[in-house]
Design an enzyme around this catalytic site. Structure first.
Site, PDB file in Angstrom:
ATOM      1  N   TYR A   7       0.823  -1.215   0.000  1.00  0.00           N
ATOM      2  CA  TYR A   7       0.000   0.000   0.000  1.00  0.00           C
ATOM      3  C   TYR A   7       0.862   1.273   0.000  1.00  0.00           C
ATOM      4  O   TYR A   7       0.351   2.357   0.195  1.00  0.00           O
ATOM      5  CB  TYR A   7      -0.961  -0.006   1.189  1.00  0.00           C
TER       6      TYR A   7
ATOM      7  N   ASP B   4      -1.756 -11.115   8.567  1.00  0.00           N
ATOM      8  CA  ASP B   4      -0.946 -12.224   8.042  1.00  0.00           C
ATOM      9  C   ASP B   4       0.498 -12.153   8.521  1.00  0.00           C
ATOM     10  O   ASP B   4       1.130 -13.166   8.795  1.00  0.00           O
ATOM     11  CB  ASP B   4      -0.949 -12.198   6.512  1.00  0.00           C
TER      12      ASP B   4
ATOM     13  N   HIS C 292       4.873  -6.462  -4.156  1.00  0.00           N
ATOM     14  CA  HIS C 292       3.448  -6.695  -4.383  1.00  0.00           C
ATOM     15  C   HIS C 292       2.657  -5.422  -4.190  1.00  0.00           C
ATOM     16  O   HIS C 292       3.068  -4.502  -3.481  1.00  0.00           O
ATOM     17  CB  HIS C 292       2.928  -7.814  -3.475  1.00  0.00           C
TER      18      HIS C 292
ATOM     19  N   TYR D 137     -11.542  -1.247  -0.569  1.00  0.00           N
ATOM     20  CA  TYR D 137     -11.630  -0.952   0.876  1.00  0.00           C
ATOM     21  C   TYR D 137     -10.374  -0.238   1.371  1.00  0.00           C
ATOM     22  O   TYR D 137     -10.366   0.349   2.457  1.00  0.00           O
ATOM     23  CB  TYR D 137     -11.881  -2.237   1.680  1.00  0.00           C
ATOM     24  N   ARG D 138      -9.327  -0.274   0.572  1.00  0.00           N
ATOM     25  CA  ARG D 138      -8.020   0.236   0.995  1.00  0.00           C
ATOM     26  C   ARG D 138      -7.158   0.243  -0.252  1.00  0.00           C
ATOM     27  O   ARG D 138      -7.364  -0.585  -1.138  1.00  0.00           O
ATOM     28  CB  ARG D 138      -7.454  -0.768   2.003  1.00  0.00           C
TER      29      ARG D 138
END
Ligand code: ADP
Length: 602
Positions: free
Chosen positions: A147, A208, A447, A528-529
């Site tokens: 993110y 996670d 990622h 959502y994000r």
């Protein structure tokens, strides 16, 4: 430090470093680190134009301002970001930039990083930023990988690394099952503290990977995998430094002498916490969190389903069970591509073609793995003593077996390092580091996520799966879908794994994400994000009534942050000094900078 030294350096452990690994995970972390460096080919960057100076301030004035800040905070607590950018890896991550950058790595970089040691020092930094009109960007730990990591949205912002010196667990209350933490407390650290204090009756909910901070993850509305998986819903009370320097306490924290700050989140009057999550309206310096009671037993279970088209009926089966909390935790339905990637082996071991790995090859790889061939794998957990679990597990079993070919995996048939046991730990609130494995699918593995929300419906799951697959094929990217099932909604999390040293792959990934966001919005799905570079676009999809909600956010922003100093652009919210100057990114506009900033204010 040379790259070899970096690869061989000691991994920091708790409690020596607030962002360290607990010793029970050290060996696993060492293996993870080795795998990261074994697949790394990217060299160090050669930096130019240093130090980076944010737009709107002259270089000399900026350097002078930084000296002034050093006088306030101490020389050692203000670091200019003028050295080569070191990517590190998950446990030794940088606070200067996004170690998994999708843009050119010089784009989203800090000019300097500062380390406040108290709320008063945070206030001093805010006053300083207002005086010199310097953008500041708070992070708690900076591990928001996928993110944007620790990167600021505006190039040359001064990053406030809150976690390094403000990392105390202020309170753990064993009667109320609550805690109060500072920004630098990770899930690992809270878990360790509960163990040390002998508080076996309370659980932490962990994502996670457990290295992120409780505050950073919660304000970005991250999730974990116990019944307390919605971190935002489980927090209670915040202390916030506003962009103009005042400090407020939300909820019951507003009442002097209260003993309910961590028990009752609302207090009296408007519930203000919401505006401090996924925003740029304040710097959170303390937060309360509720802790889950130890349920007195638990049992992980895993089912696999053979066909792609099992998705829709399976989701229909999951919905009522999840809403009734027979399926009790935020559970995962993962695609075979993920089952293969999480084995931790590079893609090149399976396939060397240029397009996405064909599903037939993934099935072949899965059939040789301990869980056997499948298209979908469901990981869940049942809580409570055996007699309570038995009823719920029987219901789940009879429901899941309605899908032809459904198989329940017997954990005793799996090797000790199978991914199943990582999910087992996480769903029991024991933080892990296993999830990193799939990042090594490509060299220099990085990622970035596409995370749309939908109801728990077969038609929605199928529509999103189809959209994702088509666009991944179009852009030559392996498709890793996982459905994360909340209570009445699910997030489809698609992590695109890319080689950050390969410009073509980065461009394909970003183009694919842009089109995913765009096309999903046309079907009525929103994220959502999201990652820093997608925030403007995602915020733009919430456009009902001519973007009324965006305008409302701008109004709040200008009222709370009249000089637009705090995390400009975060979550697509730009203060008035930045608006109308081309700072927004989106389809066809990938430069992160605009043309200047405003100087005068009404
Ligand atoms: P993590 O703790 O998971 O490593 P970060 O510290 O990177 O996460 O935080 C995620 C994002 O949330 C940051 O990029 C920042 O924008 C925001 N954030 C984190 N901590 C705070 C805070 N204490 N106050 C305000 N915003 C924060």
């Amino acid at each position: 430090m040379s790259a070899t030294d970096e690869a061989q350096s000691q991994i920091p452990t708790l409690p020596a470093s607030h962002s360290g690994i607990p010793t029970y995970l050290l060996e696993k972390a060492q293996r993870a680190k080795q795998a990261v460096f074994d697949t790394r080919t990217k060299g160090r960057n050669q930096r130019q134009r240093l130090p980076v100076v944010p737009q709107g301030i002259e270089r000399d004035v900026f350097m002078q301002a930084l000296s002034e800040l050093k006088d306030e905070l101490g020389e050692e607590n203000v670091e200019i970001n003028d050295k080569p950018l070191v990517d590190g890896w998950y446990m030794e991550h940088p606070n200067t930039h996004d170690m998994m950058t999708i843009l050119d790595e010089e784009e989203l970089v800090a000019s300097a990083v500062v380390y406040p040691g108290s709320v008063e020092e945070v206030q001093k930094i805010v006053a300083w930023a207002n005086k010199y009109l310097v953008p500041i960007f708070p992070i708690s730990m900076g591990r928001n990988l996928g993110y944007g990591g620790a990167a600021p949205r505006v190039r040359g912002s001064v990053t406030i690394d809150l976690g390094r010196r403000m990392n105390k667990i202020i309170d753990i209350n064993p009667e109320d099952y609550t805690c109060l933490v500072e920004p630098g407390v990770s899930f690992y650290a809270l878990y360790e503290a509960l163990k040390e204090r002998g508080y076996d009756h309370m659980w932490v909910d962990t994502p996670d990977l457990g290295g992120g901070s409780i505050i950073g993850n919660t304000v970005d509305r991250g999730v974990g995998y116990t019944p307390y998986g919605d971190h935002w819903a489980c927090h209670s009370g915040m202390e916030v430094v506003l962009p103009t320097g005042e400090v407020i306490r939300t909820g019951m924290g507003g009442l002097p002498g209260n003993n309910t700050w961590q028990c009752f989140p609302y207090g009296f009057g408007p519930y203000s916490d919401g505006i401090f999550s996924q925003s740029n309206f304040g710097i959170v310096t303390k937060m309360g969190m509720t802790l889950m009671p130890n349920p007195g037993g638990y049992e992980s279970f895993m089912y696999t389903f053979p066909r792609e088209e099992d998705l829709a009926p399976l989701i229909e089966i999951i919905r009522p069970l999840r809403i009734a909390q027979i399926l009790e935790n935020v559970a995962q339905l993962r695609h075979v591509a993920q089952s293969v990637a999480v084995l931790g082996r590079p893609r090149s071991e399976f396939y060397t073609g240029s397009g996405p790995v064909p599903f037939s090859i993934l099935h072949e790889a899965a059939s040789k793995s301990p869980i056997g061939d499948h298209t979908w794998a469901y990981y869940g957990m049942s809580y409570g003593p055996p007699e309570i679990r038995a009823h719920k597990l029987a219901l789940v079993d009879s429901s899941f077996r309605k899908i032809p070919g459904a198989r329940k995996i017997d954990p005793s048939t799996l090797p000790a390092d199978d991914y199943f046991f990582s999910r087992d730990k996480i769903a029991a609130g024991i933080p892990d580091i296993h999830e990193l494995r799939w990042v090594n699918w490509t060299p220099n593995g990085s990622h970035i996520a596409f995370s749309p929300v939908s109801p728990i419906r077969g038609t929605d799951a199928t529509a999103l799966f189809k959209l994702g697959k088509e666009l991944h094929d179009k852009y030559n990217i392996d498709f890793f879908p996982a459905f994360i099932v909340g209570l009445r909604e699910m997030h489809l999390i698609v992590e695109i794994v890319f080689d950050r040293a390969n410009q073509t792959k980065k461009k394909e990934a970003l183009d694919c994400l842009r089109e995913l966001v765009h096309e999903a919005a046309k079907l009525g799905y929103g994220e959502y994000r999201t990652h820093l570079v997608l925030m403007d676009q995602v915020a733009g999809t919430y456009s009902w009534n001519e973007g009324a909600v965006g305008k409302f956010n701008e109004k709040l922003k200008d009222a709370l942050d009249p000089n637009s100093i705090l995390a400009p652009g975060r979550c697509g919210i730009w203060g008035r000094r930045y608006r109308g100057r081309g700072w927004e990114m989106g389809l066809g506009k990938e430069e992160s900078e605009g043309h200047g900033v405003g100087v005068g204010f009404p």
